[in-house]
Design an enzyme around this catalytic site. Structure first.
Site, PDB file in Angstrom:
ATOM      1  N   ARG A  62       6.564   8.799   4.999  1.00 32.99           N
ATOM      2  CA  ARG A  62       4.810   7.454   4.852  1.00 32.99           C
ATOM      3  C   ARG A  62       4.058   7.149   5.462  1.00 32.99           C
ATOM      4  O   ARG A  62       2.590   6.984   4.776  1.00 32.99           O
ATOM      5  CB  ARG A  62       5.443   6.142   3.507  1.00 32.99           C
ATOM      6  CG  ARG A  62       6.267   6.512   1.888  1.00 32.99           C
ATOM      7  CD  ARG A  62       6.923   5.468   1.312  1.00 32.99           C
ATOM      8  NE  ARG A  62       5.441   4.590   0.920  1.00 32.99           N
ATOM      9  CZ  ARG A  62       5.123   3.461   0.600  1.00 32.99           C
ATOM     10  NH1 ARG A  62       6.417   2.841   1.483  1.00 32.99           N
ATOM     11  NH2 ARG A  62       4.500   3.423   0.254  1.00 32.99           N
ATOM     12  N   HIS A  66       0.080   7.422   5.137  1.00 34.16           N
ATOM     13  CA  HIS A  66      -1.070   5.456   5.542  1.00 34.16           C
ATOM     14  C   HIS A  66      -2.187   5.497   5.928  1.00 34.16           C
ATOM     15  O   HIS A  66      -2.603   4.740   6.131  1.00 34.16           O
ATOM     16  CB  HIS A  66       0.368   4.905   4.730  1.00 34.16           C
ATOM     17  CG  HIS A  66       0.412   4.547   3.582  1.00 34.16           C
ATOM     18  ND1 HIS A  66       0.526   2.905   3.048  1.00 34.16           N
ATOM     19  CD2 HIS A  66       1.127   5.137   2.671  1.00 34.16           C
ATOM     20  CE1 HIS A  66       0.948   2.919   1.765  1.00 34.16           C
ATOM     21  NE2 HIS A  66       1.487   4.327   1.158  1.00 34.16           N
ATOM     22  N   ASP A  67      -0.892   6.893   7.683  1.00 30.41           N
ATOM     23  CA  ASP A  67      -2.087   6.069   9.222  1.00 30.41           C
ATOM     24  C   ASP A  67      -3.308   7.430   8.646  1.00 30.41           C
ATOM     25  O   ASP A  67      -4.111   7.175   8.505  1.00 30.41           O
ATOM     26  CB  ASP A  67      -1.078   6.672   9.893  1.00 30.41           C
ATOM     27  CG  ASP A  67      -1.797   6.924  11.089  1.00 30.41           C
ATOM     28  OD1 ASP A  67      -2.422   5.960  11.058  1.00 30.41           O
ATOM     29  OD2 ASP A  67      -1.705   7.778  11.910  1.00 30.41           O
ATOM     30  N   GLY A  72      -7.824   8.910   9.589  1.00 30.40           N
ATOM     31  CA  GLY A  72      -7.808   9.525  10.488  1.00 30.40           C
ATOM     32  C   GLY A  72      -6.668   9.045  10.714  1.00 30.40           C
ATOM     33  O   GLY A  72      -5.228   8.205  11.189  1.00 30.40           O
ATOM     34  N   ASP A  74      -4.694   8.233  13.743  1.00 35.23           N
ATOM     35  CA  ASP A  74      -4.438   8.097  14.763  1.00 35.23           C
ATOM     36  C   ASP A  74      -3.641   7.042  14.893  1.00 35.23           C
ATOM     37  O   ASP A  74      -3.960   6.517  16.060  1.00 35.23           O
ATOM     38  CB  ASP A  74      -5.934   7.308  14.894  1.00 35.23           C
ATOM     39  CG  ASP A  74      -6.150   6.372  13.793  1.00 35.23           C
ATOM     40  OD1 ASP A  74      -5.275   5.788  13.137  1.00 35.23           O
ATOM     41  OD2 ASP A  74      -7.611   5.966  13.948  1.00 35.23           O
ATOM     42  N   SER A  76      -3.365   3.678  13.158  1.00 35.70           N
ATOM     43  CA  SER A  76      -3.435   2.810  13.538  1.00 35.70           C
ATOM     44  C   SER A  76      -2.707   1.626  12.853  1.00 35.70           C
ATOM     45  O   SER A  76      -3.195   0.890  13.183  1.00 35.70           O
ATOM     46  CB  SER A  76      -5.546   2.769  12.449  1.00 35.70           C
ATOM     47  OG  SER A  76      -5.367   3.227  11.340  1.00 35.70           O
ATOM     48  N   ASN A  94       0.512  -1.821   1.794  1.00 34.74           N
ATOM     49  CA  ASN A  94       1.576  -2.290   2.599  1.00 34.74           C
ATOM     50  C   ASN A  94       2.708  -2.808   2.901  1.00 34.74           C
ATOM     51  O   ASN A  94       3.256  -2.920   3.420  1.00 34.74           O
ATOM     52  CB  ASN A  94       0.924  -1.269   4.501  1.00 34.74           C
ATOM     53  CG  ASN A  94       0.391  -0.344   4.371  1.00 34.74           C
ATOM     54  OD1 ASN A  94       0.708   0.741   3.609  1.00 34.74           O
ATOM     55  ND2 ASN A  94      -0.813  -0.219   5.202  1.00 34.74           N
ATOM     56  N   HIS A 193       7.448  12.130  -3.104  1.00 28.45           N
ATOM     57  CA  HIS A 193       8.306  10.766  -3.506  1.00 28.45           C
ATOM     58  C   HIS A 193       9.917  11.539  -4.094  1.00 28.45           C
ATOM     59  O   HIS A 193      10.341  10.610  -5.286  1.00 28.45           O
ATOM     60  CB  HIS A 193       7.403  10.288  -5.337  1.00 28.45           C
ATOM     61  CG  HIS A 193       6.416   9.250  -4.470  1.00 28.45           C
ATOM     62  ND1 HIS A 193       6.038   8.807  -5.626  1.00 28.45           N
ATOM     63  CD2 HIS A 193       6.219   8.830  -3.221  1.00 28.45           C
ATOM     64  CE1 HIS A 193       4.663   7.708  -4.985  1.00 28.45           C
ATOM     65  NE2 HIS A 193       5.256   7.769  -3.632  1.00 28.45           N
ATOM     66  N   SER A 194       9.828  13.132  -3.890  1.00 29.13           N
ATOM     67  CA  SER A 194      11.812  13.094  -3.903  1.00 29.13           C
ATOM     68  C   SER A 194      12.151  11.991  -2.945  1.00 29.13           C
ATOM     69  O   SER A 194      13.334  12.338  -3.997  1.00 29.13           O
ATOM     70  CB  SER A 194      11.887  14.893  -3.163  1.00 29.13           C
ATOM     71  OG  SER A 194      12.787  15.449  -2.802  1.00 29.13           O
ATOM     72  N   THR A 247      17.458  11.823  -7.539  1.00 30.14           N
ATOM     73  CA  THR A 247      18.279  12.577  -6.433  1.00 30.14           C
ATOM     74  C   THR A 247      17.579  11.967  -4.806  1.00 30.14           C
ATOM     75  O   THR A 247      17.325  13.042  -4.168  1.00 30.14           O
ATOM     76  CB  THR A 247      17.770  14.253  -6.087  1.00 30.14           C
ATOM     77  OG1 THR A 247      17.250  14.295  -5.843  1.00 30.14           O
ATOM     78  CG2 THR A 247      18.479  14.543  -7.734  1.00 30.14           C
TER      79      THR A 247
END
Length: 334
Positions: A62, A66-67, A72, A74, A76, A94, A193-194, A247
């Protein structure tokens, strides 16, 4: 004069130990000479961690999403807050959700021991995300590397950019298009999300007040509503978790099969089947796992190309920006 000023700026920043994040510098085999065992080290640490806690793989995967969506790829999102900066860890998407930062710390420590201040935290996210997928039974692929770590982070940007689990397909298509990601990319990448788990917090509104009348989302299959009611009743601890699909420790195409029969967990998942523009790709990936894997890899590579073009560095510690040298101090002095 403008180009001369830019040249001087880049020269000063380079002398101060900074570089500029630009996707044109990304390439496979980037550390083949400077840290030839980098990818092997990352994979070994991930393998050991996932053997102890399979969920850690999904958590780290994830990180790329989220980064990279926030200014970009990076690193952060890895920065801790400071008295002068509110970072991304406590943003709405987050807080109480993103986990396994200590696993990135472990990877970084192993790389620093092998090749001090060579491999960026931003690249660690990319490598570890790929490895999390592969080690969960999904595809493997070559990643382009050479990213720099940001010098700052922004909670506001994270809040403004990252989508809510209540988002619908129209909003998601619009958001992804801003990053040169197609409708097919959106659906394939949603297949992340698997694996992993989802907090009850993210689905209680969908279960108990979908239309503002105290009713569940009609897109949820009735028997599945009963199952979700048992796991996430109205008075549940909203940090309780359930599998992201049926699963959830194996990276496969079951996620799409679940959507077809109305068993998507999040609204942002099920909307991909109820919306006409995204439904054909859900149907395709539910039938053809290889097609899903191929599209997912393509999407991850495109997502990994997102760069800010801003100055960056190779952090010694992924949680904090390096202490600047004298030249950097003088450059930033007011």
């Amino acid at each position: 004069m403008a180009s001369l000023g830019l040249t001087v700026f880049i020269l000063i920043m380079s002398m101060a130990g900074y570089a500029f994040a630009d996707k044109q510098y990304l390439r496979t085999g980037y550390y083949s000479k400077s840290c030839p065992n980098a990818e092997k080290i990352v994979r070994n640490v991930m393998k050991k961690a996932m053997a102890k806690d399979p969920r850690s793989g999904a958590s780290v995967m994830r990180f790329q999403f989220h980064d990279c969506f926030v200014n970009g790829c990076d690193g952060s999102m890895l920065l801790d807050d400071t008295p002068h900066m509110l970072g991304e860890k406590l943003s709405l998407a987050n807080i109480n959700s993103v986990r396994s930062f200590e696993l990135v710390d472990e990877v970084k420590a192993a790389l620093e021991k092998e090749c001090p201040q060579t491999v960026s935290c931003a690249d660690i996210i990319i490598m570890a995300s790929r490895d999390a997928v592969m080690l969960s039974g999904g595809p493997d692929w070559e990643v382009k590397l050479g990213r720099k770590d940001s010098l700052t982070a922004s909670q506001k940007d994270s809040d403004d950019i990252l989508p809510s689990p209540r988002s619908n397909a129209t909003y998601l298509i619009s958001l992804f298009s801003k990053y040169n990601l197609t409708v097919k990319d959106l659906v394939a990448l949603s297949g992340s999300h698997s694996i992993g788990k989802i907090r009850c917090f993210s689905i209680v509104t969908r279960l108990y007040n979908s239309t503002g009348k105290g009713d569940p989302d009609p897109a949820i299959e009735p028997k599945f509503i009963q199952k979700l009611d048992m796991i996430c009743p109205p008075n549940v601890d909203q940090n309780k978790t359930l599998g992201a699909d049926s699963t959830h420790v194996v990276f496969d195409n079951q996620y799409f099969k679940d959507l077809v029969v109305g068993r998507g967990i999040l609204n942002s998942d099920q909307t991909l089947y109820t919306f006409p523009q995204t439904r054909p790709y859900v149907n395709l990936f539910s039938r053809d796992q290889n097609a899903f894997f191929k599209a997912f890899v393509k999407g991850m590579l495109k997502l990994g190309d997102q760069q800010s073009g801003k100055p960056g560095e190779i952090r010694r510690n992924c949680r904090v920006v390096n202490k600047p040298g004298k030249l950097a101090d003088s450059f930033f002095a007011s």
